[in-house]
Design an enzyme around this catalytic site. Structure first.
Site, PDB file in Angstrom:
ATOM      1  N   GLN A   1       0.826  -1.212   0.000  1.00  0.00           N
ATOM      2  CA  GLN A   1       0.000   0.000   0.000  1.00  0.00           C
ATOM      3  C   GLN A   1       0.869   1.276   0.000  1.00  0.00           C
ATOM      4  O   GLN A   1       2.060   1.228   0.302  1.00  0.00           O
ATOM      5  CB  GLN A   1      -0.869   0.025   1.256  1.00  0.00           C
ATOM      6  CG  GLN A   1      -1.922  -1.061   1.340  1.00  0.00           C
ATOM      7  CD  GLN A   1      -2.740  -0.921   2.611  1.00  0.00           C
ATOM      8  OE1 GLN A   1      -2.721  -1.805   3.457  1.00  0.00           O
ATOM      9  NE2 GLN A   1      -3.453   0.180   2.770  1.00  0.00           N
ATOM     10  N   HIS A   2       0.207   2.391  -0.269  1.00  0.00           N
ATOM     11  CA  HIS A   2       0.687   3.761   0.006  1.00  0.00           C
ATOM     12  C   HIS A   2       1.782   4.324  -0.916  1.00  0.00           C
ATOM     13  O   HIS A   2       1.952   5.530  -0.981  1.00  0.00           O
ATOM     14  CB  HIS A   2       1.226   3.907   1.437  1.00  0.00           C
ATOM     15  CG  HIS A   2       0.332   3.406   2.510  1.00  0.00           C
ATOM     16  ND1 HIS A   2      -0.916   3.935   2.742  1.00  0.00           N
ATOM     17  CD2 HIS A   2       0.512   2.425   3.433  1.00  0.00           C
ATOM     18  CE1 HIS A   2      -1.462   3.296   3.780  1.00  0.00           C
ATOM     19  NE2 HIS A   2      -0.628   2.377   4.211  1.00  0.00           N
TER      20      HIS A   2
ATOM     21  N   ASP B   1      -2.130  -4.833  -0.451  1.00  0.00           N
ATOM     22  CA  ASP B   1      -1.789  -6.212  -0.062  1.00  0.00           C
ATOM     23  C   ASP B   1      -2.572  -6.696   1.162  1.00  0.00           C
ATOM     24  O   ASP B   1      -2.933  -7.872   1.254  1.00  0.00           O
ATOM     25  CB  ASP B   1      -0.280  -6.413   0.110  1.00  0.00           C
ATOM     26  CG  ASP B   1       0.393  -5.464   1.074  1.00  0.00           C
ATOM     27  OD1 ASP B   1      -0.283  -4.609   1.688  1.00  0.00           O
ATOM     28  OD2 ASP B   1       1.623  -5.570   1.221  1.00  0.00           O
TER      29      ASP B   1
HETATM   30  O1  LIG Z   1       1.741   0.223   5.011  1.00  0.00           O
HETATM   31  C1  LIG Z   1       1.185  -0.844   5.136  1.00  0.00           C
HETATM   32  C2  LIG Z   1      -0.233  -0.924   5.571  1.00  0.00           C
HETATM   33  O2  LIG Z   1      -0.771   0.312   5.920  1.00  0.00           O
HETATM   34  C3  LIG Z   1       1.948  -2.099   4.823  1.00  0.00           C
HETATM   35  O3  LIG Z   1       1.271  -3.235   5.292  1.00  0.00           O
HETATM   36  C4  LIG Z   1       2.260  -2.177   3.354  1.00  0.00           C
HETATM   37  O4  LIG Z   1       1.067  -2.489   2.652  1.00  0.00           O
HETATM   38  C5  LIG Z   1       3.386  -3.145   3.071  1.00  0.00           C
HETATM   39  O5  LIG Z   1       3.027  -4.472   3.242  1.00  0.00           O
HETATM   40  P1  LIG Z   1       4.060  -5.709   3.255  1.00  0.00           P
HETATM   41  O6  LIG Z   1       4.984  -5.563   2.118  1.00  0.00           O
HETATM   42  O7  LIG Z   1       4.724  -5.726   4.561  1.00  0.00           O
HETATM   43  O8  LIG Z   1       3.145  -6.902   3.086  1.00  0.00           O
END
Ligand SMILES: O=C(CO)[C@@H](O)[C@H](O)COP(=O)(O)O
Ligand SMILES: Nc1ncnc2c1ncn2[C@@H]1O[C@H](COP(=O)(O)OP(=O)(O)O)[C@@H](O)[C@H]1O
Length: 465
Positions: free
Chosen positions: A71-72, A233
């Site tokens: 995300q983000h 994700d």
């Molecule tokens: O920033 C967040 C949720 O807000 C993280 O969960 C990212 O989405 C990254 O996920 P992973 O790579 O650790 O699965």
């Protein structure tokens, strides 16, 4: 057999699963690594995606595909669709000050929680846009469109047309800080507040909307592969694990996340709970830490052992590591919001100065941060499900219930983000009101007594960081 493909373009790697659309049975899979760092050129994700698809035997026979991704991340594009600069990822903390400025400018944390269901910290895209405007004004001016990792990958898969053809979904849009889960609309005023102008943003598709069709020239043999909306994700993991009301998922990937599903949006002005939307039309309140599986990697590296050996060592130490506490803020921290914090070890004595104690303290410290997340979610969960790469560690599985103070269920190790994306693709094909019900195995149950004093010691020491 009709096949669907699910992609997980997460922080450390890209994973692809190809599954039977009807039963969900795994047919083939592949993966490829991403480069390290908190700023990454999106081309690396594209290269990894193509490698992972090739390793999974291509897209022959695949009727629909969906991308779940970290995300983000800020993907800034110019008017021709060119990438303006490396994407700043969710775990890049350079925009921490920008987050504080934006909170003040809108009138405080409650105003953000009301507007977009989350109070921005450095992870949120909106703060990265402000950082760009302040530190790279030329790049900010060139930014004609801004998207997220899954939006950009989906657009590339569709042939990278005009920037106006970019799409996203409500789950990922809810992590931008300029889209409201409560109203289902963009807050272009907040985009402008951050960047100084209003760039184009991807069209938000319905949970079973179609993003397009995979460009046939990209994967020989792939014909008319329909593109599902994709999602963030964590939202994909919720679909992959079959999240039910009353469940709480604890995911130990690069990030540590704790989330549940809800029928109403949340508005937590403390900023601990991000009020995301999910990929089904509901909501996904979520707590995220910056330090999870890589704490285990770092502890293993410090001890000169593999993560498997770290697990064995941790299980040789007594619960509570005889008072040794490791605060795992190795990348700063997001929850609690301490972007400049560092990790530390406390309570060292001759009697606990052993590799086993340090290994246990690393596992317990990482889990204590997630236990705080579980408390914050505020549910009396019917099930706590443990997933993500870190859940492959036997020590994590056995120690988690002793830190959380409740039993933990561990589904069969798997790629739940990619699986959730595949399920979304199958949903697009089915066109039903709810995602298709896929068979899943029985999770393994882990139980342990709560370790007295452990959480209290951790809370005391973490407060000093
Ligand atoms: O920033 C967040 C949720 O807000 C993280 O969960 C990212 O989405 C990254 O996920 P992973 O790579 O650790 O699965
Ligand atoms: N058996 C294991 N024990 C501990 N950690 C593991 C194990 N297997 C994988 N990991 C860790 O899981 C992490 C990757 O998890 P993953 O959920 O794929 O992350 P992401 O989705 O953020 O890229 C890596 O840091 C890796 O070291």
């Amino acid at each position: 057999m009709t096949l669907v493909a699910g992609i997980d373009s997460s922080t450390q790697s890209c994973k692809v699963v190809v599954r039977d659309a009807e039963t969900g049975a795994l047919v083939r899979e592949g993966r490829a690594p991403h480069p390290p760092g908190t700023a990454v050129h999106p081309d690396h994700w594209w290269t990894a995606l193509r490698q992972a698809v090739a390793e999974a035997g291509g897209l022959d026979g695949v009727a629909a595909l969906s991308v779940g991704a970290q995300q983000h991340g800020m993907v800034a594009l110019d008017e021709d669709g060119g990438v303006v600069r490396e994407a700043l990822l969710w775990n890049d903390t350079r925009s921490a000050r920008a987050a504080e400025e934006l909170i003040t400018e809108l009138g405080g944390a409650q105003a953000w929680a009301d507007a977009v269901s989350s109070v921005p910290v450095a992870s949120f895209t909106v703060t990265k846009l402000r950082w760009l405007a302040e530190h790279e004004p030329d790049n900010a001016r060139r930014t004609a469109a801004v998207g997220l990792p899954h939006d950009w990958l989906t657009w590339r898969l569709a042939g990278a047309g005009e920037i106006g053809s970019l799409t996203t979904d409500r789950g990922d849009a809810s992590g931008t800080g300029y889209w409201s889960p409560a109203t289902g609309t963009y807050r272009t005023d907040l985009l402008k507040l951050a960047l100084g102008h209003t760039p184009l943003v991807p069209r938000v598709l319905d949970p079973v909307g179609q993003a397009g069709v995979v460009d046939g020239s990209l994967f020989p043999g792939a014909e008319s592969v329909r593109l599902a909306p994709g999602t963030g994700d964590n939202m994909a993991a919720a679909l992959g694990v079959g999240l039910r009301p009353g469940d709480v998922v604890v995911s130990i990937g690069t990030s540590g996340t704790v989330f549940a599903c809800s029928d109403a949006p949340s508005h937590d002005a403390s900023g601990v709970i991000a009020g995301f939307a999910d990929a089904t039309g509901r909501y996904l309140p979520l707590v995220c830490t910056l330090n999870a599986a890589r704490v285990l990697d770092a502890a293993a590296a410090m001890l000169g052992v593999s993560v498997g050996e770290l697990s064995d060592l941790a299980l040789q130490s007594p619960p509570g590591a005889d008072g040794l506490v490791l605060v795992p803020y190795l990348e700063g921290e997001r929850t609690p919001n301490k972007p400049d914090a560092t990790g530390s070890v406390h309570g060292l004595r001759l009697s606990n100065a052993t590799p086993a104690h340090l290994a246990r303290a690393a596992v317990e410290g990482m889990l204590c941060g997630l236990a705080d997340g579980l408390d914050a979610i505020g549910l009396e969960p019917s099930r706590v499900l443990l997933i993500g790469g870190g859940a492959r560690s036997e020590a994590v599985r056995r120690i988690a219930p002793s830190v959380f103070g409740r039993p933990v269920l561990v589904p069969e190790p798997g790629e739940y983000v990619a699986d959730g994306a595949a399920r979304q693709a199958a949903w697009l094909l089915a066109g039903t009101a709810e995602p298709p019900a896929w068979e899943s195995g029985e999770p393994e149950s882990y139980q342990a007594d709560r370790v007295p004093g452990l959480r209290e010691r951790y809370t005391e020491v973490a407060a000093m960081a």
